[in-house]
Design an enzyme around this catalytic site. Sequence first.
Site, PDB file in Angstrom:
ATOM      1  N   HIS A  65      -8.668 -16.675  20.981  1.00  0.00           N
ATOM      2  CA  HIS A  65      -9.562 -17.624  20.316  1.00  0.00           C
ATOM      3  C   HIS A  65      -8.901 -18.989  20.108  1.00  0.00           C
ATOM      4  CE1 HIS A  65      -7.357 -16.656  16.678  1.00  0.00           C
ATOM      5  NE2 HIS A  65      -7.646 -15.371  16.842  1.00  0.00           N
ATOM      6  N   HIS A  80      -5.493 -19.170  18.685  1.00  0.00           N
ATOM      7  CA  HIS A  80      -4.355 -18.898  19.566  1.00  0.00           C
ATOM      8  C   HIS A  80      -4.014 -20.136  20.395  1.00  0.00           C
ATOM      9  CE1 HIS A  80      -5.694 -14.523  19.077  1.00  0.00           C
ATOM     10  NE2 HIS A  80      -4.499 -14.604  18.526  1.00  0.00           N
ATOM     11  N   LYS A 124      -8.027  -8.367  23.458  1.00  0.00           N
ATOM     12  CA  LYS A 124      -8.947  -9.044  22.545  1.00  0.00           C
ATOM     13  C   LYS A 124      -9.116 -10.495  22.982  1.00  0.00           C
ATOM     14  CE  LYS A 124      -8.115  -6.160  18.515  1.00  0.00           C
ATOM     15  NZ  LYS A 124      -7.651  -6.184  17.147  1.00  0.00           N
TER      16      LYS A 124
END
Length: 579
Positions: free
Chosen positions: A142, A145, A139
């Site tokens: 973003h 993170h 994934k």
Amino acid sequence: MACFFRRRIAEKLGRTLQQSEDVFIPALTAIPVLKKQQSADFRLAVGPLRSCGILPSTGDIQLQTEHLAAQLKQDGVVEDVSAASGMIHFKVNRTLLAEKILEPFKDGDGDNFGLDSELLNCFPRGTTLVEYSSPNIAKKFHAGHLRSTIIGNFIANLKESLGNKVIRMNYLGDWGMQFGLLGAGFGQFGCAEKLKQNPLQHLFEVYVRVNKEAEHNEDVDRAARDFFRQLEQHESEAVSLWRRFREITVNEYRRVYERLGVGFDVYCGESFHQRGAHEVVQQLQSRGLLKTSEKGTGVVDLSPQGDMSSVSTLLRSDGTSLYITRDIAAAIDRKEKYHFDEMIYVTDKSQEKHFHQLFQILLTMGHSWVKRCRHVPFGLVRGMKTRTGEVVFLEDVLDEARARMLHNMSQTNTTKEMEHPADTAEKVGMSALLVQDFKGPLLSDYKFDWDRMLQAQGDTGVFLQYTHARLCSLIRRSEGVEGATFDPSLLPEQTGVFILQHLLRYDEILCHSAQDLQPRHLVNFSLKLCHLVASAHRELPVKGSPQNVAQARLRLFAAARSVLAHAMRILGISPVDRM
Ligand code: ARG
């Protein structure tokens, strides 16, 4: 150092007020340097002395302050005591101030400066487990993170400097339906070559494509569910593909984290805790704490009245566990494995409720150590984009920061003489990124702004690096000046006193940081130090001054550099020597 003066002033107060001196130690604070106004060095608020009964709580506070100030006689250390609106101000002898503050920098870096302060004694020095970054495989990585990564790293650095044993943990999102989709889709859309060359990118592409496909193609959806079921049942083919995806992802992350100057002692993940999650469910069941809801899910009642008005779901109706179930198992497992004294989770604020429930459930299960677990939440970043568009991978942000910084640096002359300009640009770019992120309260949202964060002047990470490099250059150029002797009386100028007064606050800054785990105290301290150093550069030349004056000034600059570098390192910035 600050401690020496605090202790002397406290002794004086203790004698005068017939109290133990220790009560005054935490109450004495170094006065912040404001708008370059001359001021005393320490202050003590009289109000709190009244409320805790050391002084009578009746009568005019100003008169009382003046009376106390008059009772406290000056001596060789404290040169002046004065009263100012509910505060007693203490000015210490200027030569002694320079002597004590600069002593630890005699030979070397004064590495312990501020850290040996008695103010820090109240923090227990045990084992701290910090969990941060924790991206999800296949994934997007973003902005949240990225924030978790740098904030967690800062907290781990801070705890380490304070003398704790720190375990840095990355808790990967390495389980769940995304692997069903990846497993089902890889045969169709995957390419071994691309996976080798650019694993994160390729896994993400496959995931996005198969996700889309599954939306309208039931076969794909079924295949994905099927694959995930095989995984949950540990079927070897599925597991080996999953393991391969996980391994290359971790290797890739390791490389990128290294660029950021971030590391982990343990990479674990949700996948490790499936069995544990089922044990947790069983335990709760056997103790009658797990209820079955109308929908057939397994829930724990968290309402104070016990009327199920607030519940947490631990088990789906099909018997599979959830994010929180795995988190409960993970916490128990970590306690058993690492015997931590405290554990800190760093995620964005959208998970506040999750951690609140997690802690509540652990407490209900009788794990009282959960009282020493803490969630550090942070706000959202808006508009984190690169020239090519939305950020999907951490590396895109790092590349962009480096490229932009390299471009800015190429406009100046010094870059041409530099050996590794890209390396320097990377470090300065990171510094810019961090300072932008760390300047305000962590809980606040902020807008990502490349141009503003990369400005050379103003309160940026570039300014921190620039000041550090300039101090290094001054020290390099003055080789041979530094002698065995140091005369602290040769630093009488106000510009120098400001720096000394500012350094006097370093232990308090560390103390505030340790209390609330917010990086902004250290950021603002460092920026202020850089502003003060800029004035000193102008007003206190080393070159051309008489030898003993040059020596004294050089010691002052060396101390400023050393504390600046120390603060930067705790923040997670590696200081550059040239730029
Ligand atoms: N992987 C999660 C996410 O991306 C963050 C994990 C946070 N840590 C935890 N123990 N729940 O949202």
